[in-house]
Design a protein around this motif. Structure first.
Motif, PDB file in Angstrom:
ATOM      1  N   THR A  73     -32.389 -31.543  59.738  1.00 14.77           N
ATOM      2  CA  THR A  73     -33.636 -31.046  60.310  1.00 14.77           C
ATOM      3  C   THR A  73     -34.060 -32.027  61.404  1.00 14.77           C
ATOM      4  OG1 THR A  73     -34.958 -32.342  58.760  1.00 14.77           O
ATOM      5  CG2 THR A  73     -34.364 -30.069  58.079  1.00 14.77           C
TER       6      THR A  73
ATOM      7  N   ILE B 157     -32.558 -32.245  51.173  1.00 11.92           N
ATOM      8  CA  ILE B 157     -33.450 -31.100  51.399  1.00 11.92           C
ATOM      9  C   ILE B 157     -34.853 -31.420  50.886  1.00 11.92           C
ATOM     10  CG2 ILE B 157     -33.924 -28.718  50.681  1.00 11.92           C
ATOM     11  CD1 ILE B 157     -30.838 -28.279  50.788  1.00 11.92           C
TER      12      ILE B 157
ATOM     13  N   VAL C 114     -25.073 -26.377  55.956  1.00  8.51           N
ATOM     14  CA  VAL C 114     -26.089 -27.408  55.814  1.00  8.51           C
ATOM     15  C   VAL C 114     -26.169 -28.167  57.132  1.00  8.51           C
ATOM     16  CG1 VAL C 114     -24.489 -29.081  54.782  1.00  8.51           C
ATOM     17  CG2 VAL C 114     -26.917 -29.292  54.350  1.00  8.51           C
TER      18      VAL C 114
ATOM     19  N   ASN D 293     -29.146 -31.634  48.004  1.00  5.85           N
ATOM     20  CA  ASN D 293     -30.447 -31.248  47.435  1.00  5.85           C
ATOM     21  C   ASN D 293     -31.478 -32.352  47.605  1.00  5.85           C
ATOM     22  OD1 ASN D 293     -29.566 -28.703  46.696  1.00  5.85           O
ATOM     23  ND2 ASN D 293     -29.074 -29.313  44.602  1.00  5.85           N
TER      24      ASN D 293
ATOM     25  N   GLY E 126     -36.727 -33.479  53.143  1.00  2.00           N
ATOM     26  CA  GLY E 126     -36.992 -32.867  54.444  1.00  2.00           C
ATOM     27  C   GLY E 126     -35.987 -33.257  55.516  1.00  2.00           C
TER      28      GLY E 126
ATOM     29  N   GLU F  25     -31.380 -28.958  55.750  1.00  2.49           N
ATOM     30  CA  GLU F  25     -31.709 -27.590  55.357  1.00  2.49           C
ATOM     31  C   GLU F  25     -30.431 -26.773  55.313  1.00  2.49           C
ATOM     32  OE1 GLU F  25     -34.272 -25.912  58.336  1.00  2.49           O
ATOM     33  OE2 GLU F  25     -32.894 -26.407  59.961  1.00  2.49           O
ATOM     34  N   CYS F  26     -30.467 -25.721  54.509  1.00  5.45           N
ATOM     35  CA  CYS F  26     -29.351 -24.785  54.438  1.00  5.45           C
ATOM     36  C   CYS F  26     -29.727 -23.556  55.251  1.00  5.45           C
ATOM     37  CB  CYS F  26     -29.063 -24.393  52.992  1.00  5.45           C
ATOM     38  SG  CYS F  26     -28.385 -25.745  52.013  1.00  5.45           S
ATOM     39  N   VAL F  27     -28.827 -23.149  56.122  1.00  7.00           N
ATOM     40  CA  VAL F  27     -29.092 -21.979  56.973  1.00  7.00           C
ATOM     41  C   VAL F  27     -27.912 -21.019  56.892  1.00  7.00           C
ATOM     42  CG1 VAL F  27     -30.589 -23.223  58.580  1.00  7.00           C
ATOM     43  CG2 VAL F  27     -28.152 -23.170  59.004  1.00  7.00           C
TER      44      VAL F  27
END
Length: 141
Positions: free
Chosen positions: A84, A62, A81, A59, A65, A68-70
């Motif tokens: 980026t 995230i 996870v 977290n 930046g 990210e969770c996809v």
């Protein structure tokens, strides 16, 4: 070795803190870089980290930046996870910080001495890693 480990960790922690990060952030980012996108549970297991602690670490990444969770395209139930583009760039900078901390710590050694130390430490690590594997194998039997 313990004292040297503490000194090295302190120097690296100072560099990470200046970037608003902790050692676990770097460790998680490095694991994602090495092994690619993965479920949080898998990442926690690979890092031998409590799942809720990893959740907080992810977290943080995230929010910064860096990660990210996809959802996986073939199975939208599975969330992975991943780093980026900003996370990859930050990891490059963090790796430079690690190299700088290593250089500071090893400053009194010549290049040949650094190579010798690296070789000796790899040998000790291999010994300890194989001993731990043997213990784990015996525990399963």
């Amino acid at each position: 070795m313990y004292t040297m480990g503490k000194a090295a960790r302190r120097r690296l922690s100072e560099k990470l803190t200046a970037r608003g990060l902790r050692l676990w952030h770097l460790t998680a980012m490095a694991m994602m870089a090495d092994l690619g996108p993965q479920p949080k549970g898998t990442l926690a297991s690979r890092l031998d980290m409590n799942a809720s602690d990893l959740g907080r670490t992810v977290n943080d990444l995230i929010k910064a930046g860096h990660a990210e969770c996809v959802r996986r395209p073939g199975d939208r139930r599975h969330v992975h996870v991943q780093l980026t583009p900003e996370g990859w760039s930050a990891l490059d900078s963090l790796n430079a910080d690690v190299a700088s901390a290593d250089d500071d710590l090893l400053a009194p050694l010549s290049e040949a001495e650094r190579d010798q130390l690296g070789s000796l430490l790899r040998r000790v690590y291999t010994h300890m890693d194989s001993a731990a594997s043997s213990v784990a194998q015996e525990a399963r039997v």
